[in-house]
Scaffold this motif. Structure first.
Motif, PDB file in Angstrom:
ATOM      1  N   GLN A 181       0.825  -1.205   0.000  1.00 48.02           N
ATOM      2  CA  GLN A 181       0.000   0.000   0.000  1.00 48.02           C
ATOM      3  C   GLN A 181       0.859   1.254   0.000  1.00 48.02           C
ATOM      4  O   GLN A 181       0.584   2.213  -0.741  1.00 48.02           O
ATOM      5  N   GLN A 186      -0.420  -1.023  -7.693  1.00 47.68           N
ATOM      6  CA  GLN A 186      -1.758  -1.058  -8.269  1.00 47.68           C
ATOM      7  C   GLN A 186      -2.293  -2.492  -8.234  1.00 47.68           C
ATOM      8  O   GLN A 186      -2.470  -3.145  -9.256  1.00 47.68           O
ATOM      9  N   TYR A 188      -5.214  -5.046  -6.147  1.00 49.52           N
ATOM     10  CA  TYR A 188      -6.342  -5.198  -5.229  1.00 49.52           C
ATOM     11  C   TYR A 188      -6.394  -6.648  -4.781  1.00 49.52           C
ATOM     12  O   TYR A 188      -6.328  -7.571  -5.595  1.00 49.52           O
ATOM     13  N   ASN A 213      -6.775  -1.239  -0.331  1.00 45.40           N
ATOM     14  CA  ASN A 213      -6.829  -2.086  -1.526  1.00 45.40           C
ATOM     15  C   ASN A 213      -7.125  -3.544  -1.185  1.00 45.40           C
ATOM     16  O   ASN A 213      -6.621  -4.467  -1.834  1.00 45.40           O
ATOM     17  N   TRP A 245     -11.919   0.711  -6.684  1.00 41.59           N
ATOM     18  CA  TRP A 245     -10.556   0.513  -7.199  1.00 41.59           C
ATOM     19  C   TRP A 245     -10.582   0.420  -8.725  1.00 41.59           C
ATOM     20  O   TRP A 245      -9.730   1.002  -9.407  1.00 41.59           O
TER      21      TRP A 245
END
Length: 248
Positions: A181, A186, A188, A213, A245
């Motif tokens: 994080q 990028q 999730y 995320n 997201w």
């Protein structure tokens, strides 16, 4: 009982759900499925329920993954048991766990630790450097122990477990997710706790609340879950944080 699936229809249903949620059609993300192979999950693997779950999740790869293929990792306890099995496609998804995982992967019927497979995921997506095994001389002379990372890829991990993490690994898992994080990876992480017993999944709930995320879905009846309609499954899996997201 075998599920009668029309994966193309399921993918169309998912795309419609994403459209309704305001997720642009050109949004893509590499996908990984992480499958727990600890001893307590053996029954669900051997009876084919987790293979059915993988098949039900394949449309997410068809819609979101740029090449339509989903990488599948297995894990139990420790770093050596975080294992990349291969890729899942619509053509290979039937009985995938039965054919490729049962009694074939490192750590089969082991314990449960989360952090090592999460690290492998981040390496696979290019957010962490790949570790180089190195021989005696490279270690002796202090040669670099890392290789160039793959290209960093926007990505989603669907992490499926039937049990709580070993408490000895909780802090390390938190460190892996916090570092990810903080770097702004990028990625999730959608954690799925699948158990009809008394597992509370307190740690998964804690993770989901702490990190932006991450999300969590608790499934108490896995057989019932894999039998849901496309619309019902999308409602369960497309949690608000994941949709945010994808729209971000």
């Amino acid at each position: 009982m075998a599920l009668q699936l029309d994966l193309t229809k399921s993918a169309q249903s998912l795309r419609l759900s994403l459209d309704k949620a305001g997720v642009a059609a050109n949004i893509k993300a590499e996908l990984i499925f992480d499958i727990d192979v600890s001893g307590s999950f053996e029954h669900e693997h051997e009876e084919g329920t987790t293979s059915q779950l993988v098949s039900r999740l394949v449309p997410y790869g068809m819609v979101l993954d740029p090449d339509g293929q989903v990488d599948l990792f297995t894990f139990s306890d420790g770093p050596r048991n975080a294992h990349h099995v291969g890729t899942v496609t619509p053509e290979t998804s039937d009985d995938y766990i039965v054919r490729n995982v049962i009694d074939q992967v490192p750590g089969w019927n082991g314990g449960t630790t989360y952090s090592y497979v999460l690290e492998r995921n981040l390496q696979h997506f290019g957010w962490l450097p790949l570790e180089q095994s190195g021989g005696f001389f490279s270690r002796f002379f202090g040669a670099a122990r890392e290789t160039a990372s793959p290209v960093k890829k926007r990505s989603i991990v669907i992490f499926i477990t039937d049990g709580e993490n070993d408490p000895s690994d909780n802090a390390r898992t938190m460190q892996v997710l916090e570092a990810s994080q903080n770097r702004g990876d990028q990625v999730y992480f959608l954690f799925m706790g699948a158990c009809d017993k008394t597992v509370e999944f307190t740690f998964l709930t804690t993770i989901a609340a702490r990190f932006r995320n991450t999300g969590v879905v608790i499934v108490r009846d896995l057989e019932g879950f894999v039998a849901l309609s496309d619309e019902e499954m999308n409602t369960r899996l497309l949690v608000p944080e994941l949709l945010d997201w994808l729209r971000g």
